[in-house]
Design a protein around this motif. Structure first.
Motif, short mmCIF file in Angstrom:
data_model
loop_
_atom_site.label_atom_id
_atom_site.label_comp_id
_atom_site.label_asym_id
_atom_site.label_seq_id
_atom_site.Cartn_x
_atom_site.Cartn_y
_atom_site.Cartn_z
N ARG A 168 7.13 -23.34 -35.52
CA ARG A 168 6.11 -22.60 -36.24
C ARG A 168 4.76 -22.74 -35.54
NH1 ARG A 168 7.36 -22.83 -42.76
NH2 ARG A 168 9.60 -22.39 -42.58
N LEU A 169 4.15 -21.59 -35.29
CA LEU A 169 2.84 -21.52 -34.65
C LEU A 169 2.06 -20.36 -35.25
CD1 LEU A 169 3.99 -21.79 -30.93
CD2 LEU A 169 2.60 -23.51 -32.08
N ALA A 170 0.77 -20.54 -35.45
CA ALA A 170 -0.07 -19.45 -35.93
C ALA A 170 -0.29 -18.44 -34.81
CB ALA A 170 -1.41 -20.00 -36.41
N ALA A 171 -0.21 -17.16 -35.14
CA ALA A 171 -0.56 -16.09 -34.20
C ALA A 171 -2.07 -15.92 -34.22
CB ALA A 171 0.12 -14.78 -34.60
N PRO A 216 6.76 -10.44 -60.89
CA PRO A 216 6.28 -9.09 -60.55
C PRO A 216 4.84 -9.12 -60.05
CG PRO A 216 7.48 -9.06 -62.62
CD PRO A 216 7.33 -10.50 -62.25
N GLY A 217 4.61 -8.38 -58.95
CA GLY A 217 3.27 -8.30 -58.38
C GLY A 217 2.91 -9.42 -57.45
N THR A 218 3.75 -10.44 -57.35
CA THR A 218 3.47 -11.57 -56.47
C THR A 218 4.03 -11.31 -55.08
OG1 THR A 218 3.55 -13.12 -58.32
CG2 THR A 218 3.77 -14.05 -56.12
N MET A 219 3.22 -11.53 -54.05
CA MET A 219 3.67 -11.35 -52.68
C MET A 219 3.15 -12.52 -51.85
SD MET A 219 3.25 -7.23 -52.08
CE MET A 219 4.78 -7.02 -51.15
N LEU A 220 3.86 -12.81 -50.77
CA LEU A 220 3.47 -13.89 -49.88
C LEU A 220 2.74 -13.33 -48.67
CD1 LEU A 220 6.56 -16.28 -49.91
CD2 LEU A 220 4.68 -16.09 -51.54
N GLU A 221 1.84 -14.14 -48.12
CA GLU A 221 1.10 -13.76 -46.93
C GLU A 221 1.59 -14.58 -45.74
OE1 GLU A 221 -3.06 -14.64 -46.95
OE2 GLU A 221 -2.80 -16.65 -47.73
N PRO A 222 1.19 -14.21 -44.52
CA PRO A 222 1.61 -14.98 -43.35
C PRO A 222 1.35 -16.47 -43.51
CG PRO A 222 0.60 -12.94 -42.63
CD PRO A 222 0.44 -12.99 -44.13
N GLY A 225 -12.00 -26.59 -43.74
CA GLY A 225 -11.18 -25.58 -44.42
C GLY A 225 -10.61 -24.57 -43.44
N TRP A 226 -11.41 -24.22 -42.43
CA TRP A 226 -10.95 -23.28 -41.40
C TRP A 226 -9.80 -23.90 -40.60
CZ3 TRP A 226 -10.66 -23.27 -36.08
CH2 TRP A 226 -10.49 -22.03 -35.46
N LEU A 227 -9.94 -25.16 -40.20
CA LEU A 227 -8.86 -25.83 -39.47
C LEU A 227 -7.58 -25.86 -40.29
CD1 LEU A 227 -10.77 -28.90 -37.96
CD2 LEU A 227 -9.91 -26.94 -36.68
N ASP A 228 -7.70 -26.16 -41.57
CA ASP A 228 -6.52 -26.23 -42.44
C ASP A 228 -5.83 -24.87 -42.51
OD1 ASP A 228 -6.81 -28.91 -43.00
OD2 ASP A 228 -7.89 -28.59 -44.89
N ALA A 229 -6.59 -23.79 -42.61
CA ALA A 229 -6.00 -22.45 -42.73
C ALA A 229 -5.26 -22.06 -41.45
CB ALA A 229 -7.09 -21.43 -43.06
N VAL A 230 -5.77 -22.47 -40.29
CA VAL A 230 -5.04 -22.21 -39.04
C VAL A 230 -3.75 -23.02 -39.02
CG1 VAL A 230 -5.12 -22.33 -36.52
CG2 VAL A 230 -7.17 -21.66 -37.79
N ARG A 231 -3.82 -24.27 -39.42
CA ARG A 231 -2.60 -25.08 -39.50
C ARG A 231 -1.56 -24.41 -40.40
NH1 ARG A 231 -6.51 -29.40 -40.35
NH2 ARG A 231 -6.63 -30.76 -38.51
N GLU A 232 -2.02 -23.79 -41.46
CA GLU A 232 -1.11 -23.14 -42.42
C GLU A 232 -0.67 -21.75 -41.97
OE1 GLU A 232 -3.52 -23.26 -45.90
OE2 GLU A 232 -3.37 -25.44 -46.12
N GLU A 233 -1.15 -21.31 -40.79
CA GLU A 233 -0.75 -20.03 -40.18
C GLU A 233 -1.20 -18.82 -41.00
OE1 GLU A 233 3.39 -20.11 -38.57
OE2 GLU A 233 3.39 -22.11 -39.46
N LYS A 234 -2.29 -18.93 -41.70
CA LYS A 234 -2.81 -17.80 -42.48
C LYS A 234 -3.72 -16.98 -41.59
CE LYS A 234 -2.32 -20.16 -46.91
NZ LYS A 234 -2.98 -20.59 -48.16
N THR A 235 -3.10 -16.32 -40.61
CA THR A 235 -3.87 -15.72 -39.52
C THR A 235 -3.24 -14.41 -39.04
OG1 THR A 235 -2.57 -16.86 -37.81
CG2 THR A 235 -4.52 -18.01 -38.65
#
Length: 528
Positions: A300-303, A367-373, A338-348
Motif C-alpha cells: 500500500r502506497l499513497a498516489a 445507504p448513502g455511505t461511500m468510501l474514499e481512497p 494532520g497532513w502527514l497522517d492523511a498521506v499515511r492513510e492514502e487519502k490522496t
C-alpha cells in the motif's frame, strides 16, 4: 545577491504601460500567475520581476501579488491570469497607447463555483519542490512562499539536497517546524531529499538532517551503492514519512527496463509511504504501471504528485506544477502533523491539472455511505460483488478520458463522446458499477492532450485506491510478483557489476536486503 539599480533606459520602440489587478471570485486582490504577450509577440514582466518559461510548452510567465505595472511596446497586448488548479484561467486584451497607461482587471472564478477545497479538508500540496538549485535569481524563503501562494499551493515540501558535492539549499532552513512564513492556511516545510544511484526518496517532516545526502555518486566520498533503508528508518524515528519521487523516466515493459530503480526492494521490506505517480521529471503512464504492480503484490502506497522543480531557475515550472491533493479529517485548521497522517492513510490523488474525487459504495454499507481512497471494505466471499462508483471531475485543461482501474486494468472508460457539451465552469458527475468477486483495489485516473495550462507533457491525475479485502485476504498477482522479482535480480546484477563497495560489510548489507525482498516476492508467487 545584490540589486542593480537601473537609472535610465531608452526603449527601441514606442512603449506604454499596463497597470493590472487580479481579483478573486469575491472581488478581492489575489496572488496569481500572469502571462503577457505584447504586440511584438514577446513576453514582458515587471521591473524586478522573475521572468520564467515552462520548457514543455514555451509559455512565459511571472507571479504577481495581485497588482502589476509593466512597460511594453505599444499596440494590442493579451494578458492572462491563472491560479493553480481550482480556478478558470482568464484572459483580456488591451490596446497599449504609446506614452500612456492602460488599466486592466482580471477576475478569477472557481470551477463550477466550487467552495475552496481547503474548506472541505482538501489541501493542494507539493511533495517535492526545491527553492535553490544554482539558479540565477536570488530567491528568499519569503519570495518562494509568494510564488507558491500565487499558484495556490497550500502545503509545500522544499527538499534540501546534494547535487554531486554541492549542497542545494540553505542548511539552516531545516528547523523541524514549518517555516516562519507559514500560517493557518499554508505551510512551507523545509526537509531533505536523499539521492541514490537507483532512485531518490523524499524524507518529509524531518527534525534534523540524515547523513549522508547522497549515495552511489562516483568521484565522491559517497561512491558505494546504498539502499535507502537506513534513511527511511531514521525518518520514521523522527515522526516523518518517506516516498519515491520521479520514479520511472523510461519504458518499464520488461523487468530489464524496470530495473532502473530500487523501489520494489524498499516497498517489499515495508519502507515508503507514497509514490509520486505525477512529476515533471518522470513519465506518468510508466510510473503508474509500476505503481499498479506494487499494489498488485498487496503493498500500500499513497498516489501522489511532486514537481521536482528548481524555483530559482527561469527555465522551469513553478512549485505545484505537479501536486497532491490531501484530504485531512477535521481540517481546517491545517496542521502539518494532520497532513502527514492523511498521506499515511492514502487519502490522496496526484495531479498536474485534473481534479479527481473518487468514492466507492457497496450494498454492505448503510445507504448513502461511500468510501474514499485509502479506505477499505472488509467483506466475506459470500458478500455482494457489485461496487458503485461515483466520480466528481473538473479540469483546467481538456480531457480525453477518465478511467476506473481495478487491480491494474482499465475496468471502465468515459471517453471524449461522454464529454460533448462539457462546460469548463461545471463539474462532471460520473457514475458506474464495477463487478469484483474477489479481493482487490479500485482507483481512478484522468488523461488529456497537451495543454498550454499544464506544465507537463499532458494532463494526468491518479487517485490512491479503495481496497477490497475478502475473507481477510489481500489481492495479489503472481505475474506481477514474478515481474518485480526478476527486476530485483537484474538490479542486483547491475550493482554487483558496478562493484562500487568499499568494504565487504557494505556489499553484504545490500545483498542481504536483496535476499529479503526476493523471499517476500517468492512468498507471493508460491501463494503462501
Amino acid at each position: 545577491w545584490r540589486e542593480v539599480e537601473i537609472t535610465s533606459r531608452h526603449p527601441r520602440t514606442e512603449t506604454g504601460t499596463i497597470r493590472g489587478r487580479v481579483l478573486d471570485e469575491s472581488g478581492q486582490p489575489t496572488p496569481a500567475r500572469i502571462m503577457l504577450t505584447a504586440s511584438d509577440g514577446r513576453a514582458y514582466t515587471e521591473d524586478g520581476g522573475f521572468h520564467r518559461m515552462m520548457w514543455v510548452n514555451k509559455r512565459h510567465y511571472a507571479h504577481t501579488d495581485g497588482s502589476f505595472e509593466i512597460e511594453l511596446p505599444a499596440g494590442l497586448a493579451s494578458i492572462e491570469a491563472m491560479r493553480g488548479f481550482e480556478y478558470l484561467p482568464t484572459k483580456v486584451s488591451a490596446d497599449i497607447i504609446a506614452g500612456e497607461s492602460t488599466d486592466v482587471t482580471l477576475v478569477l472564478n472557481r470551477f463550477g463555483n466550487l467552495d475552496p477545497l481547503f474548506t472541505l479538508g482538501w489541501y493542494s500540496s507539493d511533495m517535492h519542490t526545491h527553492d535553490l538549485h544554482e539558479g540565477r535569481f536570488g530567491l528568499t524563503p519569503e519570495m518562494f512562499f509568494r510564488q507558491l501562494e500565487a499558484d495556490d499551493v497550500r502545503v509545500a515540501n522544499a527538499l534540501i539536497h546534494m547535487d554531486g558535492t554541492k549542497i542545494m539549499g540553505r542548511l539552516e532552513d531545516l528547523t523541524g517546524e514549518p517555516h516562519e512564513v507559514s500560517g493557518e492556511e499554508r505551510i512551507l516545510y523545509y526537509t531533505q531529499e536523499f539521492r541514490g544511484s537507483y532512485g531518490h526518496v523524499a524524507l518529509l517532516g524531518l527534525q534534523r538532517f540524515i547523513m549522508p545526502f547522497i549515495g552511489g555518486a562516483r568521484g565522491t566520498p559517497y561512491a558505494p551503492d546504498v539502499l535507502k533503508l537506513a534513511h527511511i528508518d531514521a525518518t520514521y524515528s523522527q515522526g516523518g514519512i518517506a516516498g519515491f519521487v520521479h520514479p520511472y523516466n523510461g519504458p518499464v515493459d520488461t523487468p530489464q527496463r524496470a530495473a532502473t530503480a530500487d523501489i520494489p526492494v524498499h516497498v517489499a521490506l515495508g519502507r515508503g509511504d507514497f509514490f509520486d505517480v505525477v512529476s515533471i521529471a518522470s513519465l506518468e503512464m510508466e510510473s503508474a504501471e509500476m505503481y499498479y504492480r506494487l499494489l498488485n503484490c498487496g503493498f500500500r502506497l499513497a498516489a501522489t504528485g511532486g514537481t521536482d522543480n528548481f524555483s530559482d531557475v527561469w527555465l522551469d515550472p513553478s512549485g505545484g506544477t505537479a501536486r497532491t491533493y490531501v484530504h485531512i479529517d477535521g481540517a481546517p485548521p491545517l496542521t502539518f502533523s494532520g497532513w502527514l497522517d492523511a498521506v499515511r492513510e492514502e487519502k490522496t490523488f496526484g495531479t498536474n491539472g485534473p481534479l479527481l474525487f473518487l468514492n466507492v459504495g457497496h450494498g454492505g454499507l448503510s445507504p448513502g455511505t461511500m468510501l474514499e481512497p485509502g479506505e477499505e471494505f472488509a467483506l466475506e466471499s459470500s458478500d455482494d460483488t457489485t461496487f458503485d462508483i461515483s466520480l466528481a471531475v473538473t479540469s483546467l485543461a481538456p480531457l480525453e478520458r477518465v478511467e476506473i482501474i481495478v487491480n491494474g486494468s482499465v475496468a471502465h472508460t468515459w471517453g471524449e463522446a461522454d464529454f460533448v457539451g462539457y462546460n469548463p465552469n461545471e463539474v462532471w458527475k460520473l457514475s458506474t458499477t464495477i463487478e469484483l468477486p474477489g479481493s482487490g483495489w479500485i482507483a481512478a485516473r484522468a488523461i488529456g492532450p497537451p495543454s498550454e495550462y499544464v506544465g507537463d507533457a499532458f494532463p494526468f491525475a491518479q487517485t490512491s485506491p479503495v481496497y477490497i479485502i475478502r475473507d481477510g485476504h489481500n489481492y495479489t498477482s503472481v505475474e506481477d510478483a514474478q515481474f518485480l522479482l526478476e527486476a530485483i535480480n537484474i538490479l542486483w546484477d547491475r550493482v554487483e557489476t558496478r562493484d562500487t563497495f568499499n568494504t565487504d560489510t557494505e556489499r553484504r548489507a545490500y545483498s542481504e536486503a536483496i535476499g529479503q525482498a526476493r523471499a517476500i516476492f517468492q512468498h507471493i508467487i508460491d501463494g503462501r
